[in-house]
Design a protein around this motif. Structure first.
Motif, PDB file in Angstrom:
ATOM      1  N   ILE A 198     106.182  43.820 -44.429  1.00 23.67           N
ATOM      2  CA  ILE A 198     106.019  43.314 -45.582  1.00 23.67           C
ATOM      3  C   ILE A 198     106.506  44.172 -46.884  1.00 23.67           C
ATOM      4  CG2 ILE A 198     104.165  42.370 -47.417  1.00 23.67           C
ATOM      5  CD1 ILE A 198     104.638  40.656 -45.081  1.00 23.67           C
ATOM      6  N   LEU A 199     105.795  45.351 -46.760  1.00 25.83           N
ATOM      7  CA  LEU A 199     106.422  46.574 -47.702  1.00 25.83           C
ATOM      8  C   LEU A 199     107.893  46.558 -47.776  1.00 25.83           C
ATOM      9  CD1 LEU A 199     103.686  49.017 -46.928  1.00 25.83           C
ATOM     10  CD2 LEU A 199     103.695  47.407 -48.861  1.00 25.83           C
ATOM     11  N   HIS A 200     108.644  46.545 -46.414  1.00 27.31           N
ATOM     12  CA  HIS A 200     110.170  46.487 -46.519  1.00 27.31           C
ATOM     13  C   HIS A 200     110.591  45.464 -47.113  1.00 27.31           C
ATOM     14  CE1 HIS A 200     114.265  46.946 -45.240  1.00 27.31           C
ATOM     15  NE2 HIS A 200     114.019  45.775 -44.773  1.00 27.31           N
ATOM     16  N   PHE A 201     110.019  44.224 -47.069  1.00 26.57           N
ATOM     17  CA  PHE A 201     110.602  42.892 -47.640  1.00 26.57           C
ATOM     18  C   PHE A 201     110.530  42.954 -49.126  1.00 26.57           C
ATOM     19  CE2 PHE A 201     109.148  40.609 -43.725  1.00 26.57           C
ATOM     20  CZ  PHE A 201     110.456  40.727 -43.135  1.00 26.57           C
ATOM     21  N   GLY A 202     109.512  43.687 -49.719  1.00 29.26           N
ATOM     22  CA  GLY A 202     109.264  43.813 -51.162  1.00 29.26           C
ATOM     23  C   GLY A 202     110.326  44.870 -51.547  1.00 29.26           C
ATOM     24  N   ALA A 203     110.312  46.059 -50.869  1.00 26.81           N
ATOM     25  CA  ALA A 203     111.423  46.923 -51.221  1.00 26.81           C
ATOM     26  C   ALA A 203     112.874  46.595 -51.533  1.00 26.81           C
ATOM     27  CB  ALA A 203     111.220  48.149 -50.320  1.00 26.81           C
TER      28      ALA A 203
ATOM     29  N   ILE B  15     110.895  39.601 -51.104  1.00 21.96           N
ATOM     30  CA  ILE B  15     109.691  38.850 -51.619  1.00 21.96           C
ATOM     31  C   ILE B  15     109.261  39.833 -52.886  1.00 21.96           C
ATOM     32  CG2 ILE B  15     108.916  37.847 -49.487  1.00 21.96           C
ATOM     33  CD1 ILE B  15     106.926  40.356 -49.227  1.00 21.96           C
ATOM     34  N   ARG B  16     108.422  39.168 -53.778  1.00 20.55           N
ATOM     35  CA  ARG B  16     107.774  39.950 -54.755  1.00 20.55           C
ATOM     36  C   ARG B  16     106.346  40.453 -54.650  1.00 20.55           C
ATOM     37  NH1 ARG B  16     107.560  36.538 -60.129  1.00 20.55           N
ATOM     38  NH2 ARG B  16     105.173  36.090 -59.458  1.00 20.55           N
ATOM     39  N   LEU B  17     105.912  41.813 -54.762  1.00 21.62           N
ATOM     40  CA  LEU B  17     104.592  42.295 -54.300  1.00 21.62           C
ATOM     41  C   LEU B  17     103.921  42.570 -55.668  1.00 21.62           C
ATOM     42  CD1 LEU B  17     105.525  44.888 -51.669  1.00 21.62           C
ATOM     43  CD2 LEU B  17     104.869  42.749 -51.277  1.00 21.62           C
ATOM     44  N   GLY B  18     102.850  42.257 -55.526  1.00 26.47           N
ATOM     45  CA  GLY B  18     102.025  42.556 -56.727  1.00 26.47           C
ATOM     46  C   GLY B  18     100.545  42.942 -56.495  1.00 26.47           C
ATOM     47  N   VAL B  19      99.880  43.667 -57.386  1.00 26.16           N
ATOM     48  CA  VAL B  19      98.466  44.214 -57.069  1.00 26.16           C
ATOM     49  C   VAL B  19      97.613  43.597 -57.774  1.00 26.16           C
ATOM     50  CG1 VAL B  19      96.966  46.300 -57.291  1.00 26.16           C
ATOM     51  CG2 VAL B  19      99.593  46.689 -56.784  1.00 26.16           C
TER      52      VAL B  19
ATOM     53  N   SER C 165      96.390  38.595 -49.154  1.00 26.60           N
ATOM     54  CA  SER C 165      96.400  39.807 -48.917  1.00 26.60           C
ATOM     55  C   SER C 165      97.412  40.347 -48.243  1.00 26.60           C
ATOM     56  CB  SER C 165      94.911  40.205 -48.206  1.00 26.60           C
ATOM     57  OG  SER C 165      95.266  39.608 -46.964  1.00 26.60           O
ATOM     58  N   ILE C 166      97.712  41.819 -48.079  1.00 24.88           N
ATOM     59  CA  ILE C 166      98.857  42.059 -47.197  1.00 24.88           C
ATOM     60  C   ILE C 166      98.806  41.837 -45.738  1.00 24.88           C
ATOM     61  CG2 ILE C 166      98.311  44.668 -47.206  1.00 24.88           C
ATOM     62  CD1 ILE C 166     101.377  45.112 -47.688  1.00 24.88           C
ATOM     63  N   GLU C 167      97.264  42.041 -45.276  1.00 22.07           N
ATOM     64  CA  GLU C 167      97.129  41.835 -44.155  1.00 22.07           C
ATOM     65  C   GLU C 167      97.322  40.365 -43.735  1.00 22.07           C
ATOM     66  OE1 GLU C 167      95.060  43.366 -46.185  1.00 22.07           O
ATOM     67  OE2 GLU C 167      94.872  45.363 -45.347  1.00 22.07           O
ATOM     68  N   LYS C 168      96.848  39.433 -44.525  1.00 19.26           N
ATOM     69  CA  LYS C 168      97.035  38.089 -44.152  1.00 19.26           C
ATOM     70  C   LYS C 168      98.559  37.684 -44.252  1.00 19.26           C
ATOM     71  CE  LYS C 168      95.471  33.450 -44.935  1.00 19.26           C
ATOM     72  NZ  LYS C 168      94.708  32.560 -45.789  1.00 19.26           N
ATOM     73  N   ALA C 169      99.362  38.061 -45.086  1.00 18.02           N
ATOM     74  CA  ALA C 169     100.878  37.836 -45.119  1.00 18.02           C
ATOM     75  C   ALA C 169     101.368  38.210 -43.780  1.00 18.02           C
ATOM     76  CB  ALA C 169     101.384  38.540 -46.394  1.00 18.02           C
ATOM     77  N   ALA C 170     101.155  39.413 -43.271  1.00 17.73           N
ATOM     78  CA  ALA C 170     101.714  39.976 -42.134  1.00 17.73           C
ATOM     79  C   ALA C 170     101.227  39.178 -40.884  1.00 17.73           C
ATOM     80  CB  ALA C 170     101.071  41.389 -41.798  1.00 17.73           C
ATOM     81  N   LYS C 171      99.885  38.663 -40.929  1.00 16.73           N
ATOM     82  CA  LYS C 171      99.597  37.660 -39.930  1.00 16.73           C
ATOM     83  C   LYS C 171     100.283  36.326 -39.908  1.00 16.73           C
ATOM     84  CE  LYS C 171      95.401  35.589 -37.854  1.00 16.73           C
ATOM     85  NZ  LYS C 171      93.979  35.593 -37.724  1.00 16.73           N
TER      86      LYS C 171
END
Length: 69
Positions: A34-39, A43-47, A19-25
């Motif tokens: 995390i969103l910036h790293f994806g942008a 990193i690769r973000l997915g839903v 989860s994005i919360e766990k990744a941030a932690k």
């Protein structure tokens, strides 16, 4: 069994989903980071949409480029 580690981020176990919360932690940063790293492509973000109906629309410069259901 010893899971692989991700060299880039230090001693973090390899995961198929996080989860994005766990990744941030795990990375000791904010969700916005995390969103910036994806942008920027670091990193690769997915839903993950388990058993949910959805529609994908892609917009560029306020123009609808693609819509699929």
């Amino acid at each position: 069994m010893n899971p692989k580690k991700i060299e880039l981020w230090g001693n973090i176990p390899a995961m198929e989903y996080c989860s994005i919360e766990k990744a941030a932690k795990l990375l000791s940063c904010d969700i916005d980071d995390i969103l910036h790293f994806g942008a920027i492509g670091a990193i690769r973000l997915g839903v993950y949409l388990d058993e949910h109906s959805c529609t994908l629309q892609v917009f560029k410069d306020n123009e609808n480029l693609n819509s699929c259901a």
